[in-house]
Design a protein around this motif. Structure first.
Motif, PDB file in Angstrom:
ATOM      1  N   ASN A 138      -4.713  -3.509  13.527  1.00 59.78           N
ATOM      2  CA  ASN A 138      -5.353  -2.254  13.773  1.00 59.78           C
ATOM      3  C   ASN A 138      -4.592  -1.112  13.262  1.00 59.78           C
ATOM      4  OD1 ASN A 138      -6.745  -0.329  15.389  1.00 59.78           O
ATOM      5  ND2 ASN A 138      -5.653  -0.688  17.226  1.00 59.78           N
ATOM      6  N   ALA A 139      -5.398   0.016  12.833  1.00 65.17           N
ATOM      7  CA  ALA A 139      -4.814   0.962  12.026  1.00 65.17           C
ATOM      8  C   ALA A 139      -5.379   2.298  12.817  1.00 65.17           C
ATOM      9  CB  ALA A 139      -5.018   0.910  10.702  1.00 65.17           C
ATOM     10  N   THR A 140      -4.632   3.454  13.298  1.00 60.15           N
ATOM     11  CA  THR A 140      -4.845   4.455  13.803  1.00 60.15           C
ATOM     12  C   THR A 140      -4.268   5.794  13.018  1.00 60.15           C
ATOM     13  OG1 THR A 140      -4.940   3.477  15.888  1.00 60.15           O
ATOM     14  CG2 THR A 140      -5.070   5.741  15.871  1.00 60.15           C
ATOM     15  N   ALA A 141      -5.218   6.764  12.572  1.00 64.19           N
ATOM     16  CA  ALA A 141      -4.893   7.923  11.904  1.00 64.19           C
ATOM     17  C   ALA A 141      -4.122   8.751  13.146  1.00 64.19           C
ATOM     18  CB  ALA A 141      -5.795   8.704  11.489  1.00 64.19           C
ATOM     19  N   LEU A 142      -2.845   9.165  12.626  1.00 69.01           N
ATOM     20  CA  LEU A 142      -2.074  10.000  13.434  1.00 69.01           C
ATOM     21  C   LEU A 142      -2.186  11.596  13.017  1.00 69.01           C
ATOM     22  CD1 LEU A 142       1.287   7.871  14.080  1.00 69.01           C
ATOM     23  CD2 LEU A 142      -0.917   8.039  15.607  1.00 69.01           C
ATOM     24  N   SER A 143      -2.109  11.781  11.923  1.00 73.30           N
ATOM     25  CA  SER A 143      -2.195  12.868  11.392  1.00 73.30           C
ATOM     26  C   SER A 143      -3.134  12.714   9.828  1.00 73.30           C
ATOM     27  CB  SER A 143      -1.195  13.723  11.065  1.00 73.30           C
ATOM     28  OG  SER A 143      -0.393  13.089  10.108  1.00 73.30           O
ATOM     29  N   ALA A 144      -3.054  14.164   8.937  1.00 72.00           N
ATOM     30  CA  ALA A 144      -3.373  13.917   7.653  1.00 72.00           C
ATOM     31  C   ALA A 144      -2.366  12.872   6.891  1.00 72.00           C
ATOM     32  CB  ALA A 144      -3.731  14.891   7.096  1.00 72.00           C
ATOM     33  N   PHE A 145      -1.269  12.863   7.217  1.00 72.70           N
ATOM     34  CA  PHE A 145      -0.375  12.349   6.371  1.00 72.70           C
ATOM     35  C   PHE A 145       0.187  10.980   7.101  1.00 72.70           C
ATOM     36  CE2 PHE A 145      -0.191  16.739   6.010  1.00 72.70           C
ATOM     37  CZ  PHE A 145      -0.413  17.018   4.748  1.00 72.70           C
ATOM     38  N   GLU A 146      -0.133  10.636   8.212  1.00 72.68           N
ATOM     39  CA  GLU A 146       0.331   9.516   8.766  1.00 72.68           C
ATOM     40  C   GLU A 146      -0.728   8.548   9.506  1.00 72.68           C
ATOM     41  OE1 GLU A 146       4.553  10.639  11.053  1.00 72.68           O
ATOM     42  OE2 GLU A 146       2.889  11.651  11.752  1.00 72.68           O
ATOM     43  N   ILE A 147      -0.344   6.987   9.246  1.00 72.41           N
ATOM     44  CA  ILE A 147      -1.037   6.184  10.042  1.00 72.41           C
ATOM     45  C   ILE A 147      -0.433   5.263  10.838  1.00 72.41           C
ATOM     46  CG2 ILE A 147      -3.222   6.411   8.508  1.00 72.41           C
ATOM     47  CD1 ILE A 147      -2.062   3.627   7.346  1.00 72.41           C
ATOM     48  N   GLN A 148      -0.739   4.788  11.688  1.00 75.48           N
ATOM     49  CA  GLN A 148      -0.192   3.865  12.719  1.00 75.48           C
ATOM     50  C   GLN A 148      -0.811   2.604  12.546  1.00 75.48           C
ATOM     51  OE1 GLN A 148       1.361   4.742  16.568  1.00 75.48           O
ATOM     52  NE2 GLN A 148       0.273   2.735  17.306  1.00 75.48           N
TER      53      GLN A 148
END
Length: 130
Positions: free
Chosen positions: A102-112
């Motif tokens: 599972n991948a989630t965008a946290l910001s324009a520069f980070e993914i979890q």
């Protein structure tokens, strides 16, 4: 016994200095067995300068546990065995992949990114993910 391939194990010892050999005909006897089995295999290593031995066996499974001991000999007889060392045959790469990715965008520069870890395998220790 460090490990090179799935079917081999390598044992490395410091060679005994000449002044401690107490005679000619010097060499080593290396004994090893699979952990929790009664039968020891022995290999005579008849070279003074030997400090390494590679055991090759096609039937070995990856990451097999062994007990190893070594002793010196010369023309007058054999010395005592060393203490036991626990060693393993070589590891192999994992044969299954992580699941539940599972991948989630946290910001324009980070993914979890998260995943379900794979189950422990008989072919080695999982040391990390790439």
């Amino acid at each position: 016994m460090t490990h090179e391939t799935r079917q081999s194990g390598e044992n490395t010892e410091q060679p005994m200095a000449r002044e401690y050999q107490n005679g000619d005909g010097f060499g080593y006897i290396l004994a090893f067995r699979k952990k929790d089995t009664p039968l020891w295999s022995e290999v005579q290593i008849p070279h003074l300068e030997s400090s390494r031995f590679v055991y090759y066996n096609e039937s070995l499974m990856p990451y097999t546990s062994f007990e190893v001991k070594i002793k010196a000999y010369n023309r007058r007889g054999e010395g005592p065995f060393s203490q036991l060392s626990d060693v393993y045959s070589a590891e192999e790469e994992p044969t299954v992949r992580p699941s539940g990715i599972n991948a989630t965008a946290l910001s324009a520069f980070e993914i979890q990114v998260s995943w379900e870890p794979i189950q422990l395998l008989n072919n080695g220790i999982i040391r990390g993910y790439e």
